[in-house]
Design an enzyme around this catalytic site. Sequence first.
Site, mmCIF file in Angstrom:
data_model
loop_
_atom_site.group_PDB
_atom_site.id
_atom_site.type_symbol
_atom_site.label_atom_id
_atom_site.label_comp_id
_atom_site.label_asym_id
_atom_site.label_seq_id
_atom_site.Cartn_x
_atom_site.Cartn_y
_atom_site.Cartn_z
ATOM 1 N N ASP A 1 -10.209 4.242 -1.538
ATOM 2 C CA ASP A 1 -10.834 3.227 -0.684
ATOM 3 C C ASP A 1 -12.352 3.194 -0.863
ATOM 4 O O ASP A 1 -13.011 4.246 -0.863
ATOM 5 C CB ASP A 1 -10.564 3.525 0.794
ATOM 6 N N ASP B 1 0.831 -1.203 0.000
ATOM 7 C CA ASP B 1 0.000 0.000 0.000
ATOM 8 C C ASP B 1 0.873 1.264 0.000
ATOM 9 O O ASP B 1 1.691 1.447 0.906
ATOM 10 C CB ASP B 1 -0.891 -0.061 1.259
HETATM 11 C C1 GLA Z 1 -5.307 2.263 2.683
HETATM 12 C C2 GLA Z 1 -5.824 1.146 1.794
HETATM 13 C C3 GLA Z 1 -6.916 0.382 2.522
HETATM 14 C C4 GLA Z 1 -6.364 -0.183 3.822
HETATM 15 C C5 GLA Z 1 -5.802 0.934 4.660
HETATM 16 C C6 GLA Z 1 -5.057 0.442 5.904
HETATM 17 O O1 GLA Z 1 -6.251 3.244 2.915
HETATM 18 O O2 GLA Z 1 -6.302 1.670 0.587
HETATM 19 O O3 GLA Z 1 -7.414 -0.656 1.706
HETATM 20 O O4 GLA Z 1 -5.363 -1.129 3.521
HETATM 21 O O5 GLA Z 1 -4.862 1.733 3.929
HETATM 22 O O6 GLA Z 1 -4.497 1.509 6.634
#
Ligand code: GLA
Length: 506
Positions: free
Chosen positions: A317, A257
């Site tokens: 997200d 990520d």
């Molecule tokens: C980002 C990712 C999410 C999750 C969070 C965890 O926002 O896009 O899918 O993994 O981090 O902190």
Amino acid sequence: MAGLRAFCLLLGLSFIGSAYGQGIAGRWATYGKEMWNGHREKAVIVLKQSGDSVTGIFESLTGKTAVHGTIAGNHFEIFAWDPRTPALTGDLVNRELRGTMFGKPFLAKPASPQDEIPKVEYVAPPPLHKVPYNGLAATPPMGWNSWNYFGEDVNEADIRAAADALVSSGMRDAGYIYVNIDGTWEGSRDSEGHLLPNRKFTDLKALADYVHSKGLKVGIYSSPGPYDCAGYPTSYGYEQQDADDFAKLGIDYLKYDWCSAEKIYRDDQIRAVYQKMGDALQATGRPIVYSLCEYGRENVEKWGADAGGNLWRTTDDIRDSWSSMIANVEKQASFAPFAGPGHWNDPDMLEIGNGGMTGDEYRTQMSLWALVAAPLLAGNDLQEMTAEAKSILLNKEVIAVDQDPLGKQATPDRKGDLETWIKPLADGGATVGVVNLGSSAATATIGASDLPIAGPVRNARNLWTHEDVKFSGGAYSAAVPPHATLLLRVFVTPNPPTQSRVSPVY
Ligand code: GLA
């Protein structure tokens, strides 16, 4: 997005520290809640003042962004991403900043040297090359991920319970085999640089062994930056060591990520940065599905596979709402040519069962994710599933569409409130989904001649009612309630091999 998360880290925080000089100029420090690894969330805001104008930088462990605003008398208003709503507003009182941040109270005091955000040495990413395909994810990965339901609170017992529930619910046998631990498992590095889990996870090896003993596979999470999006340490500068440690633990899937990597690298370095971990994973010799999570930056669909990725997030997200879910899937349309066996577009995880949408809306998510050949990663509490959530996640006819070996991604065609998605299938048939985006029922008509099928329609099946339906005069019509999806799979009688794919004749 990671930057926004950085600011959100400050919500509900109390600020400490002390600034210097008069007015608002200076370095202001904040500490937030204690994290699971014993550290505290922290951020530094560096401000300059010229008359009543304020400019500066906000930096937390996870992100860094320019800010600007005004101070009139003692009252300040400071903006970050949203030009209409100030990120910070309040008053300078007794050399403290007091006010609200995104509507929640905050307090900041001048920063001392101990408050500084640790600096890391820049390591240039490697020159570009093509990482060979690892042979995994011939169909979109299926499983469960901890983030959407548990967020930062996920612990070892939750992971074991999720593994148990995947088995007892029948989900494992329906194909959901990855149990993926998302961010906030990380603790700190030991004297040899190995990344240890925080106090929520006592023994990752025993946990991975447990998950494997259930006939499942286990996934973990890291970032190319020094911290994940919640401020926990990740793989920057330790890429190969972390990959080796993940392999030794028996990890089968890595979600990587971007988060704080944006503080280190320019966006145009993203491919090289992801390639570095792609190489590191392959060097371990263990087959590990590689999931790129950088929210679609820099046209990831065009190079994700070359960086060794088996799937790549194409969106911000997902949230447990109709508008977020639809926005994420609609963004897939132009990425369709880049999906195929071994490499998939990822519109983010499933929200089915989390309570923010209706049954029809969750059936629509499942339908659309199957049509666009998306990874099916459940994100709900598997121990407390309603019968309806279970029936949606376990709809084997819909799963078969997602897992179709041809690996084609459907694209949308919108007429009024109705949006039609058509996916050609390996058997020469097709699945068609008609989504009602409107707020009243509408009649959908599916014409057999509009389908990319390799012969005359043999039979058609409604994948939600599990009934065969009849085409009459070459078409099938049905009412679709608001936010529901009519999902039909059309089976064909294949034409003789000498003939090319043609539309059926009635
Ligand atoms: C980002 C990712 C999410 C999750 C969070 C965890 O926002 O896009 O899918 O993994 O981090 O902190």
